[in-house]
Design an enzyme around this catalytic site. Sequence first.
Site, PDB file in Angstrom:
ATOM      1  N   HIS A  28      28.866  38.807  53.853  1.00 42.03           N
ATOM      2  CA  HIS A  28      28.389  38.311  52.550  1.00 42.03           C
ATOM      3  C   HIS A  28      28.243  36.791  52.489  1.00 42.03           C
ATOM      4  O   HIS A  28      28.235  36.222  51.404  1.00 42.03           O
ATOM      5  CB  HIS A  28      29.318  38.794  51.417  1.00 42.03           C
ATOM      6  N   GLY A  66      23.130  41.342  55.283  1.00 41.85           N
ATOM      7  CA  GLY A  66      23.624  42.696  55.008  1.00 41.85           C
ATOM      8  C   GLY A  66      23.460  43.073  53.557  1.00 41.85           C
ATOM      9  O   GLY A  66      23.332  44.251  53.218  1.00 41.85           O
ATOM     10  N   HIS A  67      23.486  42.088  52.682  1.00 39.87           N
ATOM     11  CA  HIS A  67      23.265  42.321  51.246  1.00 39.87           C
ATOM     12  C   HIS A  67      22.214  41.338  50.776  1.00 39.87           C
ATOM     13  O   HIS A  67      22.487  40.159  50.635  1.00 39.87           O
ATOM     14  CB  HIS A  67      24.578  42.117  50.474  1.00 39.87           C
ATOM     15  N   HIS A  88      21.555  51.408  49.171  1.00 37.25           N
ATOM     16  CA  HIS A  88      22.433  50.856  48.140  1.00 37.25           C
ATOM     17  C   HIS A  88      21.563  50.233  47.039  1.00 37.25           C
ATOM     18  O   HIS A  88      20.773  49.316  47.298  1.00 37.25           O
ATOM     19  CB  HIS A  88      23.323  49.810  48.812  1.00 37.25           C
ATOM     20  N   GLU A 105      26.618  54.162  46.766  1.00 34.97           N
ATOM     21  CA  GLU A 105      26.128  53.581  45.504  1.00 34.97           C
ATOM     22  C   GLU A 105      24.607  53.460  45.599  1.00 34.97           C
ATOM     23  O   GLU A 105      24.038  52.410  45.339  1.00 34.97           O
ATOM     24  CB  GLU A 105      26.776  52.214  45.271  1.00 34.97           C
ATOM     25  N   GLU A 154      24.794  51.983  38.592  1.00 35.19           N
ATOM     26  CA  GLU A 154      25.597  50.768  38.441  1.00 35.19           C
ATOM     27  C   GLU A 154      24.917  49.765  37.515  1.00 35.19           C
ATOM     28  O   GLU A 154      23.703  49.584  37.567  1.00 35.19           O
ATOM     29  CB  GLU A 154      25.833  50.153  39.830  1.00 35.19           C
ATOM     30  N   CYS A 172      24.932  46.569  37.685  1.00 32.37           N
ATOM     31  CA  CYS A 172      24.239  45.548  38.483  1.00 32.37           C
ATOM     32  C   CYS A 172      22.898  46.041  39.010  1.00 32.37           C
ATOM     33  O   CYS A 172      21.977  45.238  39.210  1.00 32.37           O
ATOM     34  CB  CYS A 172      25.090  45.112  39.669  1.00 32.37           C
ATOM     35  N   CYS A 180      31.864  42.339  40.281  1.00 32.05           N
ATOM     36  CA  CYS A 180      30.442  41.992  40.345  1.00 32.05           C
ATOM     37  C   CYS A 180      29.729  42.159  39.015  1.00 32.05           C
ATOM     38  O   CYS A 180      28.935  41.315  38.623  1.00 32.05           O
ATOM     39  CB  CYS A 180      29.739  42.781  41.446  1.00 32.05           C
ATOM     40  N   CYS A 181      29.981  43.272  38.308  1.00 24.38           N
ATOM     41  CA  CYS A 181      29.138  43.574  37.150  1.00 24.38           C
ATOM     42  C   CYS A 181      29.346  42.664  35.934  1.00 24.38           C
ATOM     43  O   CYS A 181      28.365  42.223  35.342  1.00 24.38           O
ATOM     44  CB  CYS A 181      29.272  45.042  36.755  1.00 24.38           C
TER      45      CYS A 181
END
Lengths: 640, 640
Positions: A138, A187-188, A262, A314, A330, A332, A410-411
Amino acid sequence: MKIQKQAGIRAYKADGFVGRYQKLIADTVIPYQYEVLCDRAGGEKSHVRENFINAARALRGEDAGDGFYGMVFQDSDAAKWLEAAAYSLACRPDTKLEAEADELISLIAAAQDKDGYLNTRFTISDRDKRWTNLLEGHELYCAGHMIEAAAAYYESTGKRTLLEAAEKNALHIYRRFVEEGKPGCPGHPEIELALMKLSRVTGDGRFMKAAEHFVNIRGTDPDYFRKERAARDWTVWGSSGEDGEYQQSARPVRELKDAAGHAVRTVYLYTAMADLASETDDKELLAACQRLWESITQRRMYVTGGIGSTVHGEAFSVDYDLPSDTAYAETCASIGLMFFASRMLEIDPDGCYADVMERAFYNTVLAGMSEDGKRFFYVNPLEIIPGISGAAPTHRHALPERPSWFACACCPPNAARTIMSLGKYAYGESEDTAYCHLFASGSVELGNGIAFECETAYPFGFDVTYRIKKGGRLAVRIPGWSRTFRLTLNDEEQAAEPVKGYVYIEVRDGDTLKLELDDSPAYIYASPRVPALSQKACIRRGPLIYCFEGTDNGGDVLSLCLDAGGTIEISGSSPFDGVPALEVPALRYPAADTLYFEAAPKPEPCKALAIPYFLHANRGLTPMRLWLFLTPGRVAPDGR
Amino acid sequence: MKIQKQAGIRAYKADGFVGRYQKLIADTVIPYQYEVLCDRAGGEKSHVRENFINAARALRGEDAGDGFYGMVFQDSDAAKWLEAAAYSLACRPDTKLEAEADELISLIAAAQDKDGYLNTRFTISDRDKRWTNLLEGHELYCAGHMIEAAAAYYESTGKRTLLEAAEKNALHIYRRFVEEGKPGCPGHPEIELALMKLSRVTGDGRFMKAAEHFVNIRGTDPDYFRKERAARDWTVWGSSGEDGEYQQSARPVRELKDAAGHAVRTVYLYTAMADLASETDDKELLAACQRLWESITQRRMYVTGGIGSTVHGEAFSVDYDLPSDTAYAETCASIGLMFFASRMLEIDPDGCYADVMERAFYNTVLAGMSEDGKRFFYVNPLEIIPGISGAAPTHRHALPERPSWFACACCPPNAARTIMSLGKYAYGESEDTAYCHLFASGSVELGNGIAFECETAYPFGFDVTYRIKKGGRLAVRIPGWSRTFRLTLNDEEQAAEPVKGYVYIEVRDGDTLKLELDDSPAYIYASPRVPALSQKACIRRGPLIYCFEGTDNGGDVLSLCLDAGGTIEISGSSPFDGVPALEVPALRYPAADTLYFEAAPKPEPCKALAIPYFLHANRGLTPMRLWLFLTPGRVAPDGR
């Protein structure tokens, strides 16, 4: 015709519904989140602020205090908070908040290595592990959020400290991945859309080039993450790197056909793809974005604008797999869907994008937060059954009540920054036109000079008045859900026909433009291809999806079905002040003591009370259902 | 009044429906399974026979050939096949089959260690690991199946080789766990019910004592499996031993309140508990069995008699969590439920137990096997949606078609032995009474001397004629589902009132007793507490649950709902010879191109065709639905 990028909006001072939400965020959520960052609230410590302090110590060669603590993406909490704080400062000055933000920014800047690297996890310890785990580390994700925060803080306050840190970090990344050609992709996804913003704010084309690099490199070596994993002797969560779909590395972006993986990663990437397609006029990339938009909105999206229907990864599931009770959806991910919709709108002002953006915002994004701003849903199921939700092995993720805070935070900050910057989604502009995508009350000034006041009780009332301060061309969205509309300019009816969901009208200083939208409740039906929704309906009024809670319906919603033989009315009383509740013709089935039985149950007609979905789960543990069976419309009109 | 144990039935020669199934097993399944055991069929080798040969080599100090191959419980495939072969030989002599069985038995006996230990996995290699992994090692499970096979083979053929091997192995186990008091309980129950059988066949009370030991030791040290895991440096599947509920080690059996854990393990244990409660007159244990029976059948069972609703641990979920599409409902679990029901019936001849046993047999157990006996379902979902079933992340286990064979071959041989021994479930006896629990055509001779022929087209026809060869008292079950019944003795109507679901009647040699049951189709409704079944109904005729397949309904069953405004009729034609199909008043909803829409769909009345659930998935990939929304019964009788 292109709409200018979000940076174009000069000022939106919200009042009304959005204003109240922004006040809640500013008064409650942002201060609370700050306390969490500083380990003064929130149960388990976050250590976010402390991580930056310890990283600065490590850089100075001092003892790094109590080291790093938290998730590998812990830094991004600071970034999301700063971004929300930036938008808040743009709406209303707050010297205390600005001082807190400035102090946190100085801690962040001090935690930046001299080569521009900025990440506490791999600065406090494990410096040799930098960039060796793009799959899980990350680093690019955190960098992306810091860039977004920096851009927002600079735009709000004119202050450059964070912007300069973000630029240094982005250049470090540019050198490594673009100039030196080091392999790997994030990766994200997140850095891609952030670099696009940074490119616009700074005018430095290297950042767009870096964004383009990270978009285009995906899928060129589908085996990259597996090899990266094999080359190192440590992992964060044990990911093998083999699920290329999960992290969007399975195939080149221009070849994607179905929204998969995801959900948050997916829509963050698509947002950058759309942004890049727009900036570079890349037709092939735009076609991919349009295909993926179709895939999401016509086959893989909940009626609430929730996406990512499965807890497994997710992630997006297969087409039409949209279960209500085990939904992941989710918060987010719906925020990310708003990003994607907003970028698509900038390319092509078509109401279909705004319709989805509005659906996601007023339903899933707002449902993520409790009425008091203190508790948050990550997962937004469309059905809650106490005893099963949060309890059955397949429903562990689908909590029946909002917890106060999560270890993985996160959210909440993501919702905060989105709500505080709602003006960027509600209003857009081209050189000569002001686009009113959402109906957001308040005063609006655009970069092209057009300025007006918008007055509306939306989403509870459906008259929208624009008092023009500085005229020009207005493009006002006629929502796809509104069966009728009436437009008057200075009380004179206008015969405007919508073009792709927008009416275009010239207005002059002092004009009053009034739009009346359809205020009648309506049933929504789903394609028979969705197994979970066969013969069911849900209820909508305006952009709000309604649901039924036990609290308003004798404790039990499972024994209710909707009865097509009557009309839905606005209830004379509502459990939420100022929020219309709906009285819905329904049938209630009798209770039964045995699991299976053969004596035909005799349902009784009744009135069921529906409330907006975004307000569910605010009054204690109770069942909730959104989609109910609707009797075929062949029952006698007297409802018997 | 107690019914004697299953061993009491002297002979049941089936004809009719059961006879045809037994012929299918004898002609197709048993020979095919033998080929699989010998690695001459079935794709991936099973190595079952070879494992015994190699174990004998290892015991003789020779090179163990190509060693052990397969699952840790691979030996149990041989045992289940031998048990099915034993029942088959009892029904019809077959010298080839008997020779094959004898040869396999000689290989098994040669693989037994001199201390009585019998398990190829830990004889061929890893002898030092014997009994160190009760959690996963399946040594007691395999021993249990071998004991069951030995008892059956001895009863069928009078041959003692396998019985003696099983006795030696059981004594080895008795010495270790009972006499020496070594700690631990079986990770997978099975040995307990097998030891009860062995005790009855041999008259050796040590085996019942061992069964009692394994029942009573559960939960006395809830931490046992975790400690066992910590004490060894190897695992089979990495199980931590911490999920005591999964393997039934969380609490003492007499304290259990809710059916929980891996469904097969659960009902195998409950079967032994009921058996033991009966033998020892243990009221507390019986009360636990009754509580758990209630828990299963009133809160955690599918209408098909399927149990274990979640794929997570192949386990029971919480109360009322009975989703149709993601059901696990393993074939073996319903077989275990038949065991449990049959033992409860032996304690207390109450039709409620037979009703469930019948439901499980005619629906889930039979659905486990294709019509041609060549393909098998482990998992028996109540809804199949091509594209989602077997494909969505939450539906991977719910395959839409039966595969030909599984690497883990538990269900096919388990179904084979159950069908071949159906007489033991259909008929029971006490000293002076013959119990007719199920309506199974054929000739019956009981240990108490009563003998008769049963003639019936059941489960497709509902007249049952008993021609008495040797008289006495008959107890004939009146199924809970039969709203009416008529009983005649030599054409003279009998006014018998059922007592707990059975009519008791004295019959003499040469008498003809005729029972006419209700043949009308009926809707079944579910408690509103089951979220997945709100306002839905399914259809039953006799013991058979019906379902709707795309093949018979224009390819699509998702757009169908049931219409209460008509009557269900027997169809004039059926896709399966001799199997009544049902014509059901229904409504078909129109197709829709968009995911969500607001124009009310106008359903059209139609006739939907339903087939027995156990025959579904025999005609290629097609959608299937069992529970459908049923319109409230207030629609005009002309169906418009």
